[in-house]
Design a protein around this motif. Structure first.
Motif, PDB file in Angstrom:
ATOM      1  N   THR A  53       1.880  11.882   1.251  1.00 16.49           N
ATOM      2  CA  THR A  53       1.825  13.006   2.178  1.00 16.49           C
ATOM      3  C   THR A  53       1.268  12.510   3.497  1.00 16.49           C
ATOM      4  O   THR A  53       0.165  11.987   3.550  1.00 16.49           O
ATOM      5  N   CYS A  54       2.048  12.642   4.549  1.00 19.24           N
ATOM      6  CA  CYS A  54       1.702  12.037   5.831  1.00 19.24           C
ATOM      7  C   CYS A  54       0.692  12.847   6.629  1.00 19.24           C
ATOM      8  O   CYS A  54      -0.013  12.289   7.473  1.00 19.24           O
ATOM      9  N   VAL A  55       0.602  14.147   6.385  1.00 17.71           N
ATOM     10  CA  VAL A  55      -0.338  14.966   7.138  1.00 17.71           C
ATOM     11  C   VAL A  55      -1.758  14.457   6.875  1.00 17.71           C
ATOM     12  O   VAL A  55      -2.064  13.978   5.791  1.00 17.71           O
ATOM     13  N   CYS A  56      -2.586  14.499   7.895  1.00 21.52           N
ATOM     14  CA  CYS A  56      -3.984  14.044   7.845  1.00 21.52           C
ATOM     15  C   CYS A  56      -4.115  12.528   7.774  1.00 21.52           C
ATOM     16  O   CYS A  56      -5.175  12.005   7.464  1.00 21.52           O
ATOM     17  N   HIS A  57      -3.038  11.799   8.009  1.00 24.45           N
ATOM     18  CA  HIS A  57      -3.073  10.334   8.072  1.00 24.45           C
ATOM     19  C   HIS A  57      -2.654   9.896   9.470  1.00 24.45           C
ATOM     20  O   HIS A  57      -1.765  10.490  10.070  1.00 24.45           O
ATOM     21  N   LYS A  58      -3.243   8.837   9.953  1.00 25.06           N
ATOM     22  CA  LYS A  58      -2.766   8.180  11.164  1.00 25.06           C
ATOM     23  C   LYS A  58      -1.696   7.174  10.744  1.00 25.06           C
ATOM     24  O   LYS A  58      -1.633   6.763   9.588  1.00 25.06           O
ATOM     25  N   GLN A  59      -0.883   6.765  11.684  1.00 27.40           N
ATOM     26  CA  GLN A  59       0.193   5.826  11.380  1.00 27.40           C
ATOM     27  C   GLN A  59      -0.360   4.541  10.779  1.00 27.40           C
ATOM     28  O   GLN A  59       0.215   3.985   9.848  1.00 27.40           O
ATOM     29  N   SER A  60      -1.478   4.059  11.262  1.00 27.78           N
ATOM     30  CA  SER A  60      -2.065   2.824  10.729  1.00 27.78           C
ATOM     31  C   SER A  60      -2.469   2.995   9.268  1.00 27.78           C
ATOM     32  O   SER A  60      -2.364   2.050   8.476  1.00 27.78           O
ATOM     33  N   GLU A  61      -2.913   4.182   8.894  1.00 29.55           N
ATOM     34  CA  GLU A  61      -3.274   4.442   7.495  1.00 29.55           C
ATOM     35  C   GLU A  61      -2.036   4.436   6.608  1.00 29.55           C
ATOM     36  O   GLU A  61      -2.056   3.871   5.509  1.00 29.55           O
ATOM     37  N   ILE A  62      -0.953   5.044   7.085  1.00 24.06           N
ATOM     38  CA  ILE A  62       0.302   5.040   6.340  1.00 24.06           C
ATOM     39  C   ILE A  62       0.791   3.609   6.162  1.00 24.06           C
ATOM     40  O   ILE A  62       1.198   3.196   5.072  1.00 24.06           O
ATOM     41  N   ALA A  63       0.732   2.827   7.237  1.00 26.26           N
ATOM     42  CA  ALA A  63       1.165   1.430   7.162  1.00 26.26           C
ATOM     43  C   ALA A  63       0.335   0.666   6.138  1.00 26.26           C
ATOM     44  O   ALA A  63       0.884  -0.105   5.335  1.00 26.26           O
ATOM     45  N   ASP A  64      -0.983   0.869   6.119  1.00 23.20           N
ATOM     46  CA  ASP A  64      -1.847   0.185   5.146  1.00 23.20           C
ATOM     47  C   ASP A  64      -1.474   0.550   3.713  1.00 23.20           C
ATOM     48  O   ASP A  64      -1.423  -0.316   2.833  1.00 23.20           O
ATOM     49  N   ILE A  65      -1.214   1.829   3.481  1.00 22.03           N
ATOM     50  CA  ILE A  65      -0.829   2.279   2.140  1.00 22.03           C
ATOM     51  C   ILE A  65       0.502   1.651   1.736  1.00 22.03           C
ATOM     52  O   ILE A  65       0.651   1.138   0.624  1.00 22.03           O
ATOM     53  N   LEU A  66       1.465   1.655   2.643  1.00 20.22           N
ATOM     54  CA  LEU A  66       2.781   1.097   2.339  1.00 20.22           C
ATOM     55  C   LEU A  66       2.723  -0.405   2.086  1.00 20.22           C
ATOM     56  O   LEU A  66       3.397  -0.913   1.192  1.00 20.22           O
ATOM     57  N   VAL A  67       1.909  -1.108   2.850  1.00 24.01           N
ATOM     58  CA  VAL A  67       1.760  -2.550   2.631  1.00 24.01           C
ATOM     59  C   VAL A  67       1.131  -2.800   1.266  1.00 24.01           C
ATOM     60  O   VAL A  67       1.569  -3.676   0.510  1.00 24.01           O
ATOM     61  N   ARG A  68       0.106  -2.027   0.920  1.00 28.13           N
ATOM     62  CA  ARG A  68      -0.532  -2.180  -0.398  1.00 28.13           C
ATOM     63  C   ARG A  68       0.475  -1.957  -1.514  1.00 28.13           C
ATOM     64  O   ARG A  68       0.542  -2.724  -2.476  1.00 28.13           O
ATOM     65  N   TYR A  69       1.272  -0.901  -1.393  1.00 32.07           N
ATOM     66  CA  TYR A  69       2.289  -0.624  -2.417  1.00 32.07           C
ATOM     67  C   TYR A  69       3.333  -1.737  -2.467  1.00 32.07           C
ATOM     68  O   TYR A  69       3.724  -2.182  -3.545  1.00 32.07           O
ATOM     69  N   ALA A  70       3.776  -2.207  -1.312  1.00 38.99           N
ATOM     70  CA  ALA A  70       4.782  -3.274  -1.281  1.00 38.99           C
ATOM     71  C   ALA A  70       4.255  -4.531  -1.963  1.00 38.99           C
ATOM     72  O   ALA A  70       4.965  -5.168  -2.742  1.00 38.99           O
ATOM     73  N   ARG A  71       3.020  -4.880  -1.697  1.00 36.22           N
ATOM     74  CA  ARG A  71       2.421  -6.069  -2.324  1.00 36.22           C
ATOM     75  C   ARG A  71       2.299  -5.921  -3.833  1.00 36.22           C
ATOM     76  O   ARG A  71       2.356  -6.912  -4.562  1.00 36.22           O
ATOM     77  N   ALA A  72       2.137  -4.682  -4.301  1.00 36.92           N
ATOM     78  CA  ALA A  72       2.028  -4.426  -5.742  1.00 36.92           C
ATOM     79  C   ALA A  72       3.394  -4.270  -6.401  1.00 36.92           C
ATOM     80  O   ALA A  72       3.481  -4.120  -7.614  1.00 36.92           O
ATOM     81  N   GLY A  73       4.460  -4.280  -5.596  1.00 35.33           N
ATOM     82  CA  GLY A  73       5.807  -4.132  -6.154  1.00 35.33           C
ATOM     83  C   GLY A  73       6.263  -2.695  -6.303  1.00 35.33           C
ATOM     84  O   GLY A  73       7.272  -2.420  -6.936  1.00 35.33           O
ATOM     85  N   VAL A  74       5.531  -1.762  -5.711  1.00 35.71           N
ATOM     86  CA  VAL A  74       5.919  -0.347  -5.744  1.00 35.71           C
ATOM     87  C   VAL A  74       6.953  -0.136  -4.647  1.00 35.71           C
ATOM     88  O   VAL A  74       6.658  -0.308  -3.466  1.00 35.71           O
ATOM     89  N   SER A  75       8.169   0.212  -5.050  1.00 37.00           N
ATOM     90  CA  SER A  75       9.242   0.317  -4.063  1.00 37.00           C
ATOM     91  C   SER A  75       9.851   1.710  -3.963  1.00 37.00           C
ATOM     92  O   SER A  75      10.657   1.964  -3.079  1.00 37.00           O
ATOM     93  N   ASN A  76       9.479   2.603  -4.842  1.00 37.24           N
ATOM     94  CA  ASN A  76       9.980   3.980  -4.783  1.00 37.24           C
ATOM     95  C   ASN A  76       8.832   4.883  -4.366  1.00 37.24           C
ATOM     96  O   ASN A  76       7.840   5.010  -5.081  1.00 37.24           O
ATOM     97  N   ILE A  77       8.971   5.506  -3.200  1.00 35.70           N
ATOM     98  CA  ILE A  77       7.922   6.356  -2.652  1.00 35.70           C
ATOM     99  C   ILE A  77       8.555   7.655  -2.176  1.00 35.70           C
ATOM    100  O   ILE A  77       9.599   7.635  -1.512  1.00 35.70           O
TER     101      ILE A  77
END
Length: 113
Positions: A53-77
């Motif tokens: 959920t993007c509300v209440c997040h800054k773009q940098s926070e979203i990017a950090d979450i997505l990078v963490r998921y990508a590194r863990a192999g999570v590809s469906n969001i």
């Protein structure tokens, strides 16, 4: 959290196509939710699909979450704009404001693990 994880492990026997994992946009459970998503991916045969959920997040926070998921192999969001908590104004630097006004730069380069 362990009780929830134990239940997820029990459901693994049913071989679902995915496990949907959600959290409240303004909630205090965000980090625990992200930890659970990564744990599911790394320790089960299940495919976690976290709600982001993007509300209440800054773009940098979203990017950090997505990078963490990508590194863990999570590809469906499942990415959602989300509703602001009652009475909360969405600040200009909010990712949702950027999406609404079409000014948000692409996150692609940030997602390379």
């Amino acid at each position: 959290m362990e009780s929830l994880y134990d239940t997820i492990r029990e459901l693994e026997a049913y071989q679902p196509h995915f496990v949907s994992v959600t959290y409240g946009a303004g909630g205090s459970m965000r980090e625990l939710t992200h930890d659970l998503v990564v744990r599911i991916k790394q320790t089960t045969s299940l495919d976690p699909v976290p709600h982001l959920t993007c509300v209440c997040h800054k773009q940098s926070e979203i990017a950090d979450i997505l990078v963490r998921y990508a590194r863990a192999g999570v590809s469906n969001i499942l990415s959602l704009g989300g509703d602001a908590p009652k009475g909360l104004q969405i600040p200009r630097e909010s990712i949702v404001w950027g999406f609404i006004h079409g000014i948000s730069p692409p996150l692609g380069p940030a997602l390379r693990p």
